[in-house]
Design a protein around this motif. Structure first.
Motif, short mmCIF file in Angstrom:
data_model
loop_
_atom_site.label_atom_id
_atom_site.label_comp_id
_atom_site.label_asym_id
_atom_site.label_seq_id
_atom_site.Cartn_x
_atom_site.Cartn_y
_atom_site.Cartn_z
N THR A 129 0.80 -1.08 0.14
CA THR A 129 -0.06 0.10 -0.10
C THR A 129 0.74 1.21 -0.01
O THR A 129 1.87 1.08 0.59
CB THR A 129 -1.02 0.13 1.27
N LEU A 130 0.50 2.17 -0.53
CA LEU A 130 1.14 3.61 -0.90
C LEU A 130 1.29 4.26 0.56
O LEU A 130 2.08 5.04 0.73
CB LEU A 130 0.37 4.56 -1.64
N ASP A 131 0.29 4.01 1.31
CA ASP A 131 0.28 4.77 3.00
C ASP A 131 0.90 3.91 4.00
O ASP A 131 0.37 4.12 5.16
CB ASP A 131 -1.01 5.47 2.97
N ALA A 132 1.25 2.93 3.79
CA ALA A 132 1.90 1.78 4.95
C ALA A 132 2.78 2.67 5.67
O ALA A 132 3.74 3.36 5.12
CB ALA A 132 2.54 0.64 4.14
N ASP A 133 2.86 2.34 6.90
CA ASP A 133 3.63 2.76 8.06
C ASP A 133 5.09 2.06 7.69
O ASP A 133 6.15 2.68 8.20
CB ASP A 133 3.07 2.55 9.25
N LEU A 134 5.18 0.99 7.15
CA LEU A 134 6.34 0.36 7.15
C LEU A 134 6.89 0.44 5.57
O LEU A 134 6.36 0.40 4.58
CB LEU A 134 6.19 -1.02 7.27
N ARG A 135 7.96 1.20 5.41
CA ARG A 135 8.63 1.63 4.31
C ARG A 135 9.84 0.75 3.85
O ARG A 135 10.81 1.03 4.62
CB ARG A 135 8.84 3.13 4.24
#
Length: 367
Positions: A129-135
């Motif tokens: 997902t584009l807004d995931a907290d894990l990058r």
């Protein structure tokens, strides 16, 4: 507990690298090396947790998970599927994938990202997902694919307890770095005559109390497969000290003074801080040994016309000369002429990016 050692990158604002290197050294991270925009070191997962919990001046803690070579997209797809994602990621936690390509035969970033995302979803089962907290950050440079992870999540300036901010807040990481550059070690009194929501005062008091800056927030690494909740809970235990009540904030805006008091209460620092509504002209010397005066006054970018501010800076200089012999001033501004308007002998530090401007810490010797 997994004792694998990883390369770690402590990201910071350009100009603060030396401060971060010293902080990393004091935290016990091995052989910190200054590089543009940060510091390189190494450590285990517990070291990475500790860095996030205790570093006051770094922006983020990034960890390099591994590398492999890929000359074309088919090879990237094949090797990405063999990468040990399960050693780090969890199938139930969404992840965001950012890819950059430079000087490589794989040059199409979107296509490269699609290959890596598909490898993760099909071999691990995690959603993208584009807004995931894990990058997840993938850099393809000279055909070498480097996979890194942002273990912090939100930037480390988000302490978790400073909810109310003023009109032009100084980031907590910057305030902590400027205090370090002034030689603050937790023992000196600190005054901020234009304190806003209290950033300088809270950062100084927090260090004096021996409190970890990340004590009231969560981090991205808590969503990794390598995370051990019991070990983390033990690491977060701390024995705070009770510093003297010698951290004073003043501002002429009653609203921001109330915000500062509430921030101090949430941080558990209300007993050693005091916030008072008053103008600079009313500033008087407290009954403490000489210490530091830290101030982030208005400057051109925040006001529009720097010329209107010369009187404010001149008043500050006059009050300090008359009442604060032995104290040292640390003044943050983007305008060298405004710093000179204080009439004090101030030495500028390196320019630091802040809100589209370049600001500097101007330091005095004992007044």
């Amino acid at each position: 507990m997994n004792q694998t050692t990883f390369p770690i990158y402590l990201a910071c604002l350009p100009g603060l690298e030396a401060v971060i290197a010293q902080e990393a050294h004091e935290l016990g991270l091995p052989a910190p090396i200054i590089v543009p925009g940060g510091v390189e070191t190494t450590g285990t997962w517990p070291d990475i947790w500790r860095a996030n919990l205790w570093l006051r001046c770094a922006s983020r803690v990034l960890v390099r998970l591994g590398q492999f070579r890929a000359l074309h997209l088919a090879q990237l797809d094949k090797r990405a599927r063999k990468f040990p994602w399960a050693d780090f990621l969890r199938p139930d936690i969404p992840v965001r994938v950012d890819v950059t390509c430079t000087r490589s035969r794989i040059y199409h970033q979107k296509a490269a990202a699609q290959r890596i995302q598909t490898a993760i979803t099909e071999t691990l089962g995690a959603s993208i997902t584009l807004d995931a907290d894990l990058r997840l950050m993938v850099r393809i440079d000279d055909d070498m694919v480097t996979v890194s992870l942002d273990t912090s999540g939100e930037g480390l300036h988000k302490r978790g307890h400073k909810l109310a901010t003023g009109k032009a807040p100084l980031r907590e990481t910057m305030a902590a770095a400027f205090l370090n550059q002034m030689g603050f070690d937790g023992t000196q009194p600190v005054i901020d005559p234009m304190c806003g929501s209290g950033t300088f005062i809270l950062e100084a008091a927090e260090r004096a109390a021996g409190l970890p800056p990340g004590r009231t927030r969560t981090f991205a690494f808590e969503n990794l497969s390598s995370f051990e909740a019991s070990a983390w809970a033990q690491m977060r235990q701390h024995s705070p000290q009770t510093p003297p009540a010698q951290f004073f904030g003043f501002d002429r805006d009653q609203g921001v003074i109330q915000n500062a008091r509430e921030n101090a209460q949430r941080a558990g620092l209300e007993d050693c801080t005091a916030f008072t509504c008053q103008p600079i002209s009313a500033l008087s010397r407290p009954d403490t040994p000489p210490g530091l005066i830290m101030v982030n006054p208005p400057y051109g970018g925040r006001i529009g016309n720097p010329a209107r501010l010369f009187g404010l800076y001149a008043t500050l200089g006059q009050v300090l000369r008359e009442n604060f012999a032995g104290w040292r001033l640390g003044l943050v501004t983007s305008e060298r002429k405004l710093a000179h308007a204080t009439g004090l002998n101030l030495q500028p530090g390196p320019p630091i990016p802040h809100g589209g401007l370049k600001v500097q810490l101007f330091q005095s010797g004992p007044l």
